[in-house]
Enzyme design. Structure first.
Site: not given
Length: 210
Positions: A105, A109, A201, A204
């Site tokens: 990602r 944006t 995340d 992560d």
């Protein structure tokens, strides 16, 4: 599977998810919980696998017994975090064919950028289960499903750990024919596209990276 969204509210799923949400849960435990919860979610997402019967002999008699029918299903991991769900589902369905869609990602944006695509042959003849722990904006997930349909997939399920309302709406708009199975529908996305309250995340936390 007629509903677009199925939230698996099984007590074991919800308990394990709570442990995963806690910020102090270490990486190794997080990975183990994700593997366990993915197996439980896999029961729901594979509920409508096609069946047939075959003649077998038990120690006592012969019988026509149920077995899976058709081509082996395809599991598609949306890299990199999808691999955490993939491992658990593969333990349940070790004969499944496996593919990978690499998307990241763009942090500015929030749009998906593809960097890898490798999937099994004859997707049109298989049930295809795409796995990614987080359905956040839904942009990457919708893009991955686009690619799978381009490759011939017609019977697709999407399996995730957490979903945001925005991601569910985006998927329903882009792919109303793809049912979603998840452990929880969270409240919202924050200003940078993370699921709230979420668990951070997933990649992560799974791999111990920041």
């Amino acid at each position: 599977m007629t509903r677009h969204l199925t939230v698996v509210d099984h007590p074991l799923v919800q308990h394990k998810l709570t442990l995963m949400r806690e910020k102090e849960t270490p990486t190794a435990v997080f990975r183990q919980l994700l593997r366990e919860i993915s197996q439980l979610l896999a029961y729901e997402v594979t509920r409508e696998l096609p069946m047939t019967t075959k003649r077998i002999e038990t120690p006592l008699t012969e019988m026509d017994a149920p077995v899976l029918d058709g081509k082996k299903l395809a599991l598609i991991s949306i890299l990199r975090a999808g691999n955490g769900l993939l491992d658990g589902v593969l333990e349940l369905i070790p004969s499944a064919r496996v593919g990978f869609v690499g998307l990241y990602r763009d942090e500015k944006t929030l749009q998906p950028v593809e960097y890898y695509f490798k999937v099994p042959a004859e997707l049109g003849d298989r049930m295809v289960i795409a796995v990614d722990p987080m359905l956040a904006t839904g942009n990457s997930s919708a893009a991955a499903i686009d690619k799978l349909k381009e490759a011939g997939a017609v019977n697709i399920r999407f399996l995730c750990l957490l979903a945001a309302p925005e991601g569910v709406a985006r998927m329903k708009e882009a792919h109303p024919d793809v049912p979603i199975v998840t452990a929880a529908l969270d409240e919202r996305l924050n200003e940078v596209g993370y699921i709230m309250p979420g668990l951070g995340d997933a990649g992560d936390r799974m791999f111990g990276t920041k």
